[in-house]
Write a protein that holds these residues in place. Structure first.
Motif, mmCIF file in Angstrom:
data_model
loop_
_atom_site.group_PDB
_atom_site.id
_atom_site.type_symbol
_atom_site.label_atom_id
_atom_site.label_comp_id
_atom_site.label_asym_id
_atom_site.label_seq_id
_atom_site.Cartn_x
_atom_site.Cartn_y
_atom_site.Cartn_z
ATOM 1 N N UNK A 154 0.858 -1.184 0.000
ATOM 2 C CA UNK A 154 0.000 0.000 0.000
ATOM 3 C C UNK A 154 0.890 1.229 0.000
ATOM 4 N N UNK A 155 0.362 2.319 -0.515
ATOM 5 C CA UNK A 155 1.155 3.558 -0.565
ATOM 6 C C UNK A 155 1.280 4.236 0.799
ATOM 7 N N UNK A 156 0.489 3.796 1.765
ATOM 8 C CA UNK A 156 0.602 4.336 3.121
ATOM 9 C C UNK A 156 1.492 3.417 3.959
ATOM 10 N N UNK A 157 2.509 3.973 4.611
ATOM 11 C CA UNK A 157 3.439 3.125 5.377
ATOM 12 C C UNK A 157 2.756 2.241 6.410
ATOM 13 N N UNK A 158 1.758 2.791 7.116
ATOM 14 C CA UNK A 158 1.135 2.015 8.188
ATOM 15 C C UNK A 158 0.377 0.810 7.647
ATOM 16 N N UNK A 159 -0.204 0.932 6.463
ATOM 17 C CA UNK A 159 -0.912 -0.211 5.888
ATOM 18 C C UNK A 159 0.070 -1.240 5.339
ATOM 19 N N UNK A 160 1.121 -0.768 4.698
ATOM 20 C CA UNK A 160 2.167 -1.688 4.234
ATOM 21 C C UNK A 160 2.727 -2.483 5.411
ATOM 22 N N UNK A 161 3.015 -1.793 6.512
ATOM 23 C CA UNK A 161 3.617 -2.471 7.663
ATOM 24 C C UNK A 161 2.609 -3.310 8.429
ATOM 25 N N UNK A 162 1.310 -3.030 8.280
ATOM 26 C CA UNK A 162 0.308 -3.906 8.888
ATOM 27 C C UNK A 162 0.358 -5.296 8.271
ATOM 28 N N UNK A 163 0.806 -5.375 7.020
ATOM 29 C CA UNK A 163 0.939 -6.655 6.336
ATOM 30 C C UNK A 163 2.329 -7.247 6.560
ATOM 31 N N UNK A 164 3.364 -6.417 6.444
ATOM 32 C CA UNK A 164 4.737 -6.935 6.376
ATOM 33 C C UNK A 164 5.534 -6.782 7.664
ATOM 34 N N UNK A 165 5.032 -6.030 8.613
ATOM 35 C CA UNK A 165 5.724 -5.910 9.892
ATOM 36 C C UNK A 165 6.399 -4.557 10.083
ATOM 37 N N UNK A 166 6.585 -4.214 11.340
ATOM 38 C CA UNK A 166 7.175 -2.923 11.681
ATOM 39 C C UNK A 166 8.596 -2.812 11.129
ATOM 40 N N UNK A 167 8.901 -1.656 10.585
ATOM 41 C CA UNK A 167 10.240 -1.389 10.069
ATOM 42 C C UNK A 167 10.476 -1.809 8.638
ATOM 43 N N UNK A 168 9.479 -2.446 8.006
ATOM 44 C CA UNK A 168 9.688 -2.934 6.642
ATOM 45 C C UNK A 168 9.565 -1.830 5.596
ATOM 46 N N UNK A 169 8.779 -0.789 5.891
ATOM 47 C CA UNK A 169 8.527 0.263 4.898
ATOM 48 C C UNK A 169 9.810 0.946 4.458
ATOM 49 N N UNK A 170 10.562 1.455 5.390
ATOM 50 C CA UNK A 170 11.754 2.221 5.031
ATOM 51 C C UNK A 170 12.813 1.337 4.387
ATOM 52 N N UNK A 171 12.919 0.090 4.823
ATOM 53 C CA UNK A 171 13.903 -0.809 4.217
ATOM 54 C C UNK A 171 13.551 -1.106 2.763
ATOM 55 N N UNK A 172 12.268 -1.301 2.492
ATOM 56 C CA UNK A 172 11.852 -1.541 1.113
ATOM 57 C C UNK A 172 12.042 -0.288 0.262
ATOM 58 N N UNK A 173 11.658 0.875 0.811
ATOM 59 C CA UNK A 173 11.831 2.110 0.051
ATOM 60 C C UNK A 173 13.303 2.391 -0.241
ATOM 61 N N UNK A 174 14.178 2.078 0.705
ATOM 62 C CA UNK A 174 15.608 2.263 0.459
ATOM 63 C C UNK A 174 16.067 1.421 -0.728
ATOM 64 N N UNK A 175 15.600 0.174 -0.784
ATOM 65 C CA UNK A 175 15.956 -0.681 -1.909
ATOM 66 C C UNK A 175 15.389 -0.162 -3.218
ATOM 67 N N UNK A 176 14.146 0.302 -3.190
ATOM 68 C CA UNK A 176 13.519 0.841 -4.391
ATOM 69 C C UNK A 176 14.248 2.103 -4.859
#
Length: 319
Positions: A154-176
């Motif tokens: 999801x484009x919202x960090x909190x929804x993305x992390x609700x699926x993938x776990x806390x701290x995953x948003x920034x790590x994925x965005x860094x890779x992207x």
């Protein structure tokens, strides 16, 4: 678990998806023949660095039901592929997280050197980032023939992390960010896990891409793929032969009309061929050890056939 429409769907009845020939109402079950092998997938192993809610393949740091494929095993299937009358255009790598397999770089080199378009599904987190030097080398040699599809639910960090776990948003965005800064061909895969309209999802991702200088057109369904959600316990209709005309879709549009996947189950000596990326565990869908057996007709005897392909209109391939 995030608030989703799946939690409000009735459970699947026990009578459905039991008989490969007929549905629970006694009607002929729909089937799909291989028309053209456009994409050959390799599941590199079911282990993943994270455990997502409602992962259709149940990937996690502990799920090793699908063993790591070796580069030699991949090479053997690529050798067979060129001898068959239906050569593929695209080689896909999925998991789990493919970059956890230490032999993935050699697999990528092999597939790219043979002239295939190569698609890798990744969460772009630490496992991928450890292979930065190899990826830069492959990109320099093969350019846009190497495509990396990054999962952002999801484009919202909190929804993305609700699926993938806390701290995953920034790590994925860094890779992207790193992939885009270095000129890789990058696509993004989201999930329709929430009740957002597709237009709202695309608009939200467009804002994210603009803010992050990500050169992806969010309105292009090939660049931003929005996958329908899958739940094997949710009640869905079985697909009969009559459904093709009722729904206005054709068997040749289904993923199993143009794709096959290679998997290797834990403890088994040889990989096997299965129809698509969605059904690695159900043994009724095994087609044999060799690609020569790939043209076997596939009966749509699984909820994912309805949820993802027929009703969802989705495909895992790049095109």
């Amino acid at each position: 678990m995030p608030d989703t429409h799946i939690e409000r769907v009735p459970n699947l009845t026990s009578e459905k998806f039991c008989n490969p020939e007929v549905t629970a109402t006694g009607e002929p079950r729909a089937s799909v023949s291989l028309r053209r092998l456009t994409t050959l997938w390799f599941n590199t192993g079911s282990l993943c660095n994270i455990a997502c809610n409602n992962c259709y393949i149940e990937s996690s740091p502990r799920n090793d039901r699908l063993a790591y494929l070796s580069a030699d095993e991949v090479r053997e299937y690529l050798d067979e592929l060129v001898r068959l009358p239906f050569p593929a255009e695209e080689i896909g790598f999925t998991g789990g997280e493919p970059f956890l397999n230490r032999e993935l770089p050699e697999m990528l080199r092999e597939a790219l050197a043979r002239g295939f378009r190569v698609l890798v599904l990744t969460n772009a987190m630490t496992p991928m980032q450890r292979h930065a030097a190899v990826l830069l080398e492959l990109h320099r040699q093969h350019g846009d023939a190497l495509i990396l599809r990054v999962s952002i639910d999801h484009y919202q960090p909190e929804r993305h992390e609700a699926v993938r776990g806390r701290g995953t948003w920034e790590k994925t965005l860094n890779g992207l960010r790193w992939l885009c800064a270095n000129g890789f061909h990058v696509d993004v895969a989201g999930r329709t896990l929430w009740d957002d309209a597709a237009s709202a999802m695309r608009a939200g991702f467009a804002r994210l891409f603009a803010a992050e200088a990500i050169p992806i057109d969010a309105d292009d369904p090939r660049r931003l793929v929005l996958f329908p959600e899958m739940d094997p316990k949710a009640d869905v209709p079985e697909i009969t032969t009559r459904c093709w005309s009722i729904l206005g879709v054709q068997p040749e549009e289904m993923m199993c009309a143009s794709s096959r996947m290679i998997i290797k189950r834990k403890g088994e000596d040889h990989p096997v061929v299965v129809p698509c990326t969605l059904l690695p565990y159900d043994r009724q869908f095994e087609l044999g050890h060799r690609l020569a057996q790939a043209p076997t007709t596939v009966r749509l005897n699984h909820p994912f056939c309805a949820q993802f392909c027929v009703l969802g209109g989705a495909s895992c391939s790049a095109k």
